[in-house]
Design a protein around this motif. Structure first.
Motif, PDB file in Angstrom:
ATOM      1  N   SER A  60       0.860  -1.191   0.000  1.00 32.90           N
ATOM      2  CA  SER A  60       0.000   0.000   0.000  1.00 32.90           C
ATOM      3  C   SER A  60       0.887   1.230   0.000  1.00 32.90           C
ATOM      4  O   SER A  60       2.100   1.128   0.215  1.00 32.90           O
ATOM      5  N   ASP A  61       0.269   2.398  -0.238  1.00 36.17           N
ATOM      6  CA  ASP A  61       0.971   3.689  -0.164  1.00 36.17           C
ATOM      7  C   ASP A  61       0.244   4.522   0.902  1.00 36.17           C
ATOM      8  O   ASP A  61      -0.540   5.419   0.576  1.00 36.17           O
ATOM      9  N   PRO A  62       0.479   4.210   2.179  1.00 32.13           N
ATOM     10  CA  PRO A  62      -0.372   4.787   3.221  1.00 32.13           C
ATOM     11  C   PRO A  62      -0.006   6.208   3.647  1.00 32.13           C
ATOM     12  O   PRO A  62       1.156   6.610   3.617  1.00 32.13           O
ATOM     13  N   TYR A  63      -1.053   6.957   4.011  1.00 33.82           N
ATOM     14  CA  TYR A  63      -0.885   8.251   4.678  1.00 33.82           C
ATOM     15  C   TYR A  63      -2.020   8.393   5.689  1.00 33.82           C
ATOM     16  O   TYR A  63      -2.994   7.633   5.663  1.00 33.82           O
ATOM     17  N   VAL A  64      -1.886   9.351   6.610  1.00 39.40           N
ATOM     18  CA  VAL A  64      -2.892   9.548   7.665  1.00 39.40           C
ATOM     19  C   VAL A  64      -3.526  10.922   7.506  1.00 39.40           C
ATOM     20  O   VAL A  64      -2.822  11.931   7.350  1.00 39.40           O
ATOM     21  N   ARG A  65      -4.856  10.943   7.532  1.00 37.33           N
ATOM     22  CA  ARG A  65      -5.596  12.209   7.544  1.00 37.33           C
ATOM     23  C   ARG A  65      -6.031  12.473   8.992  1.00 37.33           C
ATOM     24  O   ARG A  65      -6.595  11.601   9.648  1.00 37.33           O
ATOM     25  N   VAL A  66      -5.780  13.688   9.474  1.00 47.22           N
ATOM     26  CA  VAL A  66      -6.022  14.038  10.879  1.00 47.22           C
ATOM     27  C   VAL A  66      -7.127  15.090  10.962  1.00 47.22           C
ATOM     28  O   VAL A  66      -7.073  16.110  10.264  1.00 47.22           O
ATOM     29  N   THR A  67      -8.125  14.855  11.813  1.00 44.88           N
ATOM     30  CA  THR A  67      -9.187  15.848  12.046  1.00 44.88           C
ATOM     31  C   THR A  67      -9.467  15.925  13.535  1.00 44.88           C
ATOM     32  O   THR A  67      -9.355  14.926  14.248  1.00 44.88           O
ATOM     33  N   LEU A  68      -9.833  17.113  14.002  1.00 46.80           N
ATOM     34  CA  LEU A  68     -10.322  17.271  15.384  1.00 46.80           C
ATOM     35  C   LEU A  68     -11.829  17.501  15.292  1.00 46.80           C
ATOM     36  O   LEU A  68     -12.282  18.621  15.057  1.00 46.80           O
ATOM     37  N   LEU A  69     -12.583  16.429  15.413  1.00 50.98           N
ATOM     38  CA  LEU A  69     -14.043  16.536  15.291  1.00 50.98           C
ATOM     39  C   LEU A  69     -14.602  17.361  16.442  1.00 50.98           C
ATOM     40  O   LEU A  69     -14.041  17.342  17.534  1.00 50.98           O
ATOM     41  N   PRO A  70     -15.718  18.102  16.266  1.00 51.72           N
ATOM     42  CA  PRO A  70     -16.616  18.039  15.117  1.00 51.72           C
ATOM     43  C   PRO A  70     -16.194  18.907  13.924  1.00 51.72           C
ATOM     44  O   PRO A  70     -16.905  18.964  12.938  1.00 51.72           O
ATOM     45  N   ASP A  71     -15.044  19.576  13.992  1.00 49.93           N
ATOM     46  CA  ASP A  71     -14.599  20.423  12.875  1.00 49.93           C
ATOM     47  C   ASP A  71     -13.997  19.542  11.779  1.00 49.93           C
ATOM     48  O   ASP A  71     -12.924  18.976  11.937  1.00 49.93           O
ATOM     49  N   LYS A  72     -14.723  19.429  10.652  1.00 47.16           N
ATOM     50  CA  LYS A  72     -14.255  18.563   9.567  1.00 47.16           C
ATOM     51  C   LYS A  72     -13.566  19.356   8.455  1.00 47.16           C
ATOM     52  O   LYS A  72     -13.022  18.780   7.532  1.00 47.16           O
ATOM     53  N   LYS A  73     -13.613  20.692   8.562  1.00 47.02           N
ATOM     54  CA  LYS A  73     -13.069  21.512   7.478  1.00 47.02           C
ATOM     55  C   LYS A  73     -11.554  21.517   7.494  1.00 47.02           C
ATOM     56  O   LYS A  73     -10.903  21.474   6.455  1.00 47.02           O
ATOM     57  N   HIS A  74     -10.973  21.599   8.690  1.00 47.72           N
ATOM     58  CA  HIS A  74      -9.520  21.725   8.794  1.00 47.72           C
ATOM     59  C   HIS A  74      -8.893  20.346   8.943  1.00 47.72           C
ATOM     60  O   HIS A  74      -8.895  19.764  10.021  1.00 47.72           O
ATOM     61  N   ARG A  75      -8.399  19.835   7.814  1.00 46.92           N
ATOM     62  CA  ARG A  75      -7.807  18.503   7.829  1.00 46.92           C
ATOM     63  C   ARG A  75      -6.319  18.597   7.546  1.00 46.92           C
ATOM     64  O   ARG A  75      -5.887  19.382   6.697  1.00 46.92           O
ATOM     65  N   LEU A  76      -5.567  17.799   8.269  1.00 50.96           N
ATOM     66  CA  LEU A  76      -4.124  17.746   8.054  1.00 50.96           C
ATOM     67  C   LEU A  76      -3.771  16.345   7.571  1.00 50.96           C
ATOM     68  O   LEU A  76      -4.475  15.384   7.871  1.00 50.96           O
ATOM     69  N   GLU A  77      -2.683  16.237   6.840  1.00 49.28           N
ATOM     70  CA  GLU A  77      -2.286  14.925   6.326  1.00 49.28           C
ATOM     71  C   GLU A  77      -0.795  14.708   6.469  1.00 49.28           C
ATOM     72  O   GLU A  77      -0.008  15.654   6.322  1.00 49.28           O
ATOM     73  N   THR A  78      -0.412  13.457   6.733  1.00 47.87           N
ATOM     74  CA  THR A  78       1.011  13.099   6.742  1.00 47.87           C
ATOM     75  C   THR A  78       1.479  12.938   5.300  1.00 47.87           C
ATOM     76  O   THR A  78       0.673  12.940   4.367  1.00 47.87           O
ATOM     77  N   LYS A  79       2.756  12.744   5.152  1.00 47.81           N
ATOM     78  CA  LYS A  79       3.305  12.413   3.826  1.00 47.81           C
ATOM     79  C   LYS A  79       2.906  10.973   3.476  1.00 47.81           C
ATOM     80  O   LYS A  79       2.614  10.166   4.362  1.00 47.81           O
ATOM     81  N   ILE A  80       2.893  10.689   2.197  1.00 46.73           N
ATOM     82  CA  ILE A  80       2.581   9.324   1.719  1.00 46.73           C
ATOM     83  C   ILE A  80       3.856   8.492   1.805  1.00 46.73           C
ATOM     84  O   ILE A  80       4.937   8.940   1.380  1.00 46.73           O
ATOM     85  N   LYS A  81       3.742   7.287   2.380  1.00 51.19           N
ATOM     86  CA  LYS A  81       4.876   6.365   2.426  1.00 51.19           C
ATOM     87  C   LYS A  81       4.658   5.285   1.360  1.00 51.19           C
ATOM     88  O   LYS A  81       3.655   4.577   1.401  1.00 51.19           O
ATOM     89  N   ARG A  82       5.572   5.208   0.424  1.00 52.67           N
ATOM     90  CA  ARG A  82       5.377   4.347  -0.750  1.00 52.67           C
ATOM     91  C   ARG A  82       5.675   2.885  -0.452  1.00 52.67           C
ATOM     92  O   ARG A  82       6.640   2.564   0.241  1.00 52.67           O
ATOM     93  N   ARG A  83       4.820   2.027  -1.011  1.00 52.24           N
ATOM     94  CA  ARG A  83       5.018   0.574  -1.035  1.00 52.24           C
ATOM     95  C   ARG A  83       5.458  -0.006   0.315  1.00 52.24           C
ATOM     96  O   ARG A  83       6.521  -0.607   0.435  1.00 52.24           O
TER      97      ARG A  83
END
Length: 293
Positions: A60-83
Motif C-alpha cells: 500500500s501507499d499509506p498516509y494519515v488524515r487528521v481531524t479534530l471533530l466536530p470540525d471537519k473543514k480543517h484537515r491535516l495529512e502526513t506524507k505518503i509512504k510508498r510501497r
C-alpha cells in the motif's frame, strides 16, 4: 483534572467504542502532548504496522488524515509512504489556540488511507479518540487497532419500552437517532420512523413520526401506545423502520430493528423486550444499532 468532570457526554458517547475490530486492518502508533503555556495540542504520528495490502503489488501507499471533530473543514495529512505495510511517518502536528476546556469537546480522528494516483484513495481504517479521556498531565503514547471503515453502519436509535399488564397497554417511545446513514446528495437525510405492531408474521397496526428535514441526528420524542393483552405480549413484536423521506422518488429504508421477546433483530432488541416484561410499569430505555435489512 477538572476538565474531565464536565466533559461533553453526548460527543463522547457517540465516539466511544470498546468493541474489537470486525477485521484486522492494522495498528497505528501516535503520541499526544499538551503545552499548557501556549494552549497547544501536539500530536505525533509515529508509525503504522500490519496494514492490509490495497495495491496489486501486494503493498500500500499509506498516509494519515487528521481531524479534530466536530470540525471537519480543517484537515491535516502526513506524507505518503510508498510501497509499505509498516510505514514510519514520525511527523508532528500542532493545534494552536486550544484552551484545555475547548479540547474536552473534541474527538481526535485518525484515518489511514492508501494513496492511488489514478482513482479515489482507499480507506484502510480509522481511530476515534475523545480527548476528554486523555490525561494531559502525562505525555501519553498509544498503539490503537484501526477499525475498518463504516460501510454498512446505518446509525443508532434510542427507544424506550413500557408495558402495563393492568390495562394491556404497550408503549414505545422513539427518543432520538444518531449517526444515521446519509441518503441524499447533500450528505443528509430526511428521516422519519414507521412502526408496525405484528403478531407472528401478521401486521396489525401502523404508526409514523413526523419527518425531520436535513439531519442525521433527529430528536423524535414521539410516543405510540398499542393495546396488547398480557397473554399475547410474548407473541407480538414491533418492526421499527427509520426511513428517508423523498419528495420525488420512493422513500428509502435507512435501517431497522425488530423489538421482540424471541427472534428480535439482535441480542439487545430481544433483551430490551424481555426486560420490559420482567419489569412491568417501568420504562426501559436502550440504544439499538440499526440493521440495513
Amino acid at each position: 483534572m477538572a476538565f474531565l468532570q464536565n466533559r461533553s457526554i453526548s460527543l463522547v458517547d457517540m465516539y466511544i467504542d470498546n468493541s474489537e475490530p470486525s477485521e484486522n486492518v492494522g495498528q497505528i502508533h501516535f503520541s499526544l502532548e499538551y503545552d499548557f503555556q501556549n494552549t497547544t495540542l501536539i500530536l505525533r504520528i509515529i508509525q503504522g504496522k500490519e496494514l492490509p495490502a490495497k495495491d496489486l503489488s501486494g503493498t500500500s501507499d499509506p498516509y494519515v488524515r487528521v481531524t479534530l471533530l466536530p470540525d471537519k473543514k480543517h484537515r491535516l495529512e502526513t506524507k505518503i509512504k510508498r510501497r509499505t505495510l509498516n510505514p514510519r511517518w514520525n511527523e508532528t502536528f500542532y493545534f494552536e489556540g486550544f484552551p484545555i476546556q475547548k479540547l474536552q469537546s473534541r474527538v481526535l480522528h485518525l484515518h489511514v488511507f492508501d494513496y492511488d494516483r489514478f482513482s479515489r484513495d482507499d480507506s484502510i481504517g480509522e481511530v476515534f479518540l475523545p480527548l476528554c479521556q486523555v490525561d494531559f498531565s502525562e505525555k501519553p503514547s498509544f498503539w490503537k487497532a484501526l477499525k475498518p471503515p463504516a460501510k454498512d453502519k446505518c446509525g443508532e436509535l434510542l427507544t424506550s419500552l413500557c408495558y402495563h399488564p393492568s390495562n394491556s397497554i404497550l408503549t414505545l417511545t422513539l427518543l432520538k437517532a444518531r449517526n444515521l446513514k446519509a441518503k441524499d446528495i447533500n450528505g443528509k437525510s430526511d428521516p422519519y420512523v414507521k412502526v408496525w405492531l405484528q403478531f407472528g408474521d401478521k401486521r396489525i397496526e401502523k404508526r409514523k413520526t413526523a419527518i425531520f428535514k436535513c439531519t442525521l441526528n433527529p430528536v423524535f420524542n414521539d410516543t405510540f401506545s398499542f393495546n396488547v393483552p398480557w397473554e399475547k405480549i410474548r407473541e407480538c413484536s414491533l418492526d421499527v423502520m427509520v426511513m428517508d423521506f423523498d419528495n420525488i422518488g420512493r422513500n428509502e429504508l435507512i435501517g431497522r430493528i425488530l423489538l421482540a421477546g424471541k427472534n428480535g433483530s439482535g441480542a439487545s432488541e430481544t433483551k430490551h423486550w424481555q426486560d420490559m416484561i420482567t419489569k412491568p410499569r417501568q420504562t426501559i430505555v436502550q440504544w439499538h444499532r440499526l440493521k440495513p435489512e
